[in-house]
Design an enzyme around this catalytic site. Structure first.
Site, PDB file in Angstrom:
ATOM      1  N   SER A  72       6.935  -4.766   3.076  1.00  0.00           N
ATOM      2  CA  SER A  72       5.866  -5.776   3.072  1.00  0.00           C
ATOM      3  C   SER A  72       5.157  -5.730   4.426  1.00  0.00           C
ATOM      4  O   SER A  72       5.680  -5.152   5.391  1.00  0.00           O
ATOM      5  CB  SER A  72       6.517  -7.150   2.871  1.00  0.00           C
ATOM      6  OG  SER A  72       5.629  -8.205   3.203  1.00  0.00           O
TER       7      SER A  72
ATOM      8  N   TYR B  94      11.970 -14.589   3.328  1.00  0.00           N
ATOM      9  CA  TYR B  94      11.204 -13.411   2.893  1.00  0.00           C
ATOM     10  C   TYR B  94      10.964 -12.486   4.090  1.00  0.00           C
ATOM     11  O   TYR B  94      11.178 -11.277   4.009  1.00  0.00           O
ATOM     12  CB  TYR B  94       9.875 -13.866   2.273  1.00  0.00           C
ATOM     13  CG  TYR B  94       9.107 -12.745   1.607  1.00  0.00           C
ATOM     14  CD1 TYR B  94       9.459 -12.284   0.338  1.00  0.00           C
ATOM     15  CD2 TYR B  94       8.024 -12.133   2.241  1.00  0.00           C
ATOM     16  CE1 TYR B  94       8.757 -11.259  -0.280  1.00  0.00           C
ATOM     17  CE2 TYR B  94       7.316 -11.111   1.633  1.00  0.00           C
ATOM     18  CZ  TYR B  94       7.693 -10.680   0.370  1.00  0.00           C
ATOM     19  OH  TYR B  94       6.990  -9.652  -0.235  1.00  0.00           O
TER      20      TYR B  94
HETATM   21  P1  NAD Z   1       6.054 -10.108  -9.111  1.00  0.00           P
HETATM   22  O1  NAD Z   1       6.602 -11.481  -8.929  1.00  0.00           O
HETATM   23  O2  NAD Z   1       5.037  -9.855 -10.162  1.00  0.00           O
HETATM   24  O3  NAD Z   1       7.230  -9.057  -9.304  1.00  0.00           O
HETATM   25  C1  NAD Z   1       8.541  -9.250  -8.834  1.00  0.00           C
HETATM   26  C2  NAD Z   1       9.483  -8.523  -9.767  1.00  0.00           C
HETATM   27  O4  NAD Z   1      10.828  -8.693  -9.304  1.00  0.00           O
HETATM   28  C3  NAD Z   1       9.403  -9.107 -11.181  1.00  0.00           C
HETATM   29  O5  NAD Z   1       9.546  -8.075 -12.116  1.00  0.00           O
HETATM   30  C4  NAD Z   1      10.607 -10.025 -11.191  1.00  0.00           C
HETATM   31  O6  NAD Z   1      11.087 -10.273 -12.494  1.00  0.00           O
HETATM   32  C5  NAD Z   1      11.600  -9.181 -10.375  1.00  0.00           C
HETATM   33  N1  NAD Z   1      12.723  -9.983  -9.923  1.00  0.00           N
HETATM   34  C6  NAD Z   1      12.691 -11.093  -9.136  1.00  0.00           C
HETATM   35  N2  NAD Z   1      13.932 -11.607  -9.021  1.00  0.00           N
HETATM   36  C7  NAD Z   1      14.753 -10.808  -9.754  1.00  0.00           C
HETATM   37  C8  NAD Z   1      16.140 -10.830 -10.052  1.00  0.00           C
HETATM   38  N3  NAD Z   1      16.949 -11.799  -9.596  1.00  0.00           N
HETATM   39  N4  NAD Z   1      16.659  -9.857 -10.838  1.00  0.00           N
HETATM   40  C9  NAD Z   1      15.853  -8.875 -11.343  1.00  0.00           C
HETATM   41  N5  NAD Z   1      14.532  -8.819 -11.111  1.00  0.00           N
HETATM   42  C10 NAD Z   1      13.996  -9.773 -10.327  1.00  0.00           C
HETATM   43  O7  NAD Z   1       5.450  -9.753  -7.695  1.00  0.00           O
HETATM   44  P2  NAD Z   1       5.054  -8.335  -7.061  1.00  0.00           P
HETATM   45  O8  NAD Z   1       4.019  -8.649  -6.061  1.00  0.00           O
HETATM   46  O9  NAD Z   1       4.765  -7.314  -8.100  1.00  0.00           O
HETATM   47  O10 NAD Z   1       6.386  -7.973  -6.265  1.00  0.00           O
HETATM   48  C11 NAD Z   1       7.011  -6.716  -6.337  1.00  0.00           C
HETATM   49  C12 NAD Z   1       7.588  -6.356  -4.979  1.00  0.00           C
HETATM   50  O11 NAD Z   1       6.515  -6.168  -4.047  1.00  0.00           O
HETATM   51  C13 NAD Z   1       8.476  -7.447  -4.375  1.00  0.00           C
HETATM   52  O12 NAD Z   1       9.560  -6.840  -3.694  1.00  0.00           O
HETATM   53  C14 NAD Z   1       7.547  -8.123  -3.390  1.00  0.00           C
HETATM   54  O13 NAD Z   1       8.246  -8.756  -2.357  1.00  0.00           O
HETATM   55  C15 NAD Z   1       6.758  -6.926  -2.890  1.00  0.00           C
HETATM   56  N6  NAD Z   1       5.498  -7.226  -2.219  1.00  0.00           N
HETATM   57  C16 NAD Z   1       4.482  -7.848  -2.859  1.00  0.00           C
HETATM   58  C17 NAD Z   1       3.292  -8.075  -2.171  1.00  0.00           C
HETATM   59  C18 NAD Z   1       2.101  -8.752  -2.789  1.00  0.00           C
HETATM   60  O14 NAD Z   1       1.135  -9.021  -2.085  1.00  0.00           O
HETATM   61  N7  NAD Z   1       2.099  -9.029  -4.085  1.00  0.00           N
HETATM   62  C19 NAD Z   1       3.163  -7.657  -0.854  1.00  0.00           C
HETATM   63  C20 NAD Z   1       4.227  -7.026  -0.236  1.00  0.00           C
HETATM   64  C21 NAD Z   1       5.389  -6.799  -0.934  1.00  0.00           C
END
Ligand code: NAD
Length: 253
Positions: free
Chosen positions: A145, A158
């Site tokens: 991130s 986080y």
């Molecule tokens: P999202 O909430 O759409 O996806 C998160 C995914 O993780 C979902 O599929 C959710 O079901 C799964 N998940 C959460 N807890 C879980 C558990 N206990 N067991 C199994 N699966 C679980 O959001 P996203 O933005 O697609 O996030 C994906 C990754 O990217 C994450 O690691 C997030 O921290 C990271 N991220 C996102 C951003 C952003 O701006 N959206 C930026 C940096 C990093």
């Protein structure tokens, strides 16, 4: 030559948290490059399954809650039963809790650390052990991130977890590069997914963020596909312990 470098035909990738968002974008990108997908989610990822199968590659859904390390062994066993071996692991599942640090609870700390850091490490360990036992190359892609590099606001667990992801990526690369396993990270910028819904719904924070992104837009799930295919393919065989920012230029500011 370049098509071969990025070709993933016959390979198998475990992608956690790919029913939606960035995980879905990466699963579809890997499938388009020819890779079978093992989708690890709390619930059946029907939309992802439909799209992956339409690309003509194999798909296995494993329902697991990565809030605990209990399902990890089963994920590897079932992958092996269906596809023989996993070549790629994308540690994408992640969660976030927002509250002022003065009010932040232990529950919000543990729930985030368990998914974002603890399960990421032990799933990587289980994957790496199998690659080493079978003397096969492996590719691990951890989703970091901007808060692997910056402090953030109101998201202490986080920030701790994602800073930890960067550290662990480097540590695992140091130990496993000599064994033929590439461990790298993708650091997404501000992407329009569920994870950032609260931010995007806050007009003040949303405007502040957008103004700072040189590309002039929030990222989309598909924006990670190219980086994921690169780090999963032989094109990145000499890349170890790197965090590739896909952030519209955010860190360059
Ligand atoms: P999202 O909430 O759409 O996806 C998160 C995914 O993780 C979902 O599929 C959710 O079901 C799964 N998940 C959460 N807890 C879980 C558990 N206990 N067991 C199994 N699966 C679980 O959001 P996203 O933005 O697609 O996030 C994906 C990754 O990217 C994450 O690691 C997030 O921290 C990271 N991220 C996102 C951003 C952003 O701006 N959206 C930026 C940096 C990093």
């Amino acid at each position: 030559m370049s098509a071969t470098l990025f070709d993933l035909k016959g390979k198998t990738a475990i992608v956690t948290g790919c029913n939606t968002g960035l995980g879905q974008g990466m699963a579809l990108g890997l499938a388009e490059a020819g890779c079978n997908i093992v989708a690890v989610n709390r619930r059946a990822p029907e939309d992802t399954q439909r799209h992956v199968e339409a690309l003509g590659v194999g798909f296995l859904s494993i329902e697991a809650d990565l809030g605990s390390t209990a399902p990890i062994e089963d994920i590897l066993v079932r992958t092996q039963e269906t596809f023989g071996h996993a070549d790629i692991l994308v540690n994408n599942a992640g969660t976030i809790r927002r509250a002022d640090s003065l009010e932040f609870t232990e529950k919000d700390w543990d729930e985030v650390m368990d998914v974002n850091l603890k399960s990421l490490f032990f799933l990587s360990q289980a994957f790496a052990r199998r690659c080493i036992d079978k003397q096969r190359r492996g590719k691990i892609i951890n989703i970091a991130s901007m808060l692997s590099f910056q402090g953030g606001i109101r998201v202490p667990s986080y920030t701790a977890s994602k800073s930890g992801v960067l550290g662990l990526t480097r540590l695992m690369a140091n130990e496993w590069a000599p064994k033929g396993i590439n461990v790298n990270a993708i650091a997404p910028g501000y992407m329009a997914t569920n994870n950032t819904e609260a931010l995007r719904n806050d007009p003040e924070r949303s405007e502040e963020i957008l103004k700072r992104i040189p590309a002039g837009r929030w990222g989309e799930s598909e924006d990670l596909a190219g980086a994921a295919v690169f780090l999963a393919s032989s094109a990145s065989d000499y890349v170890h312990g790197h965090a590739l920012a896909v952030d519209g230029g955010w860190l360059a500011r």
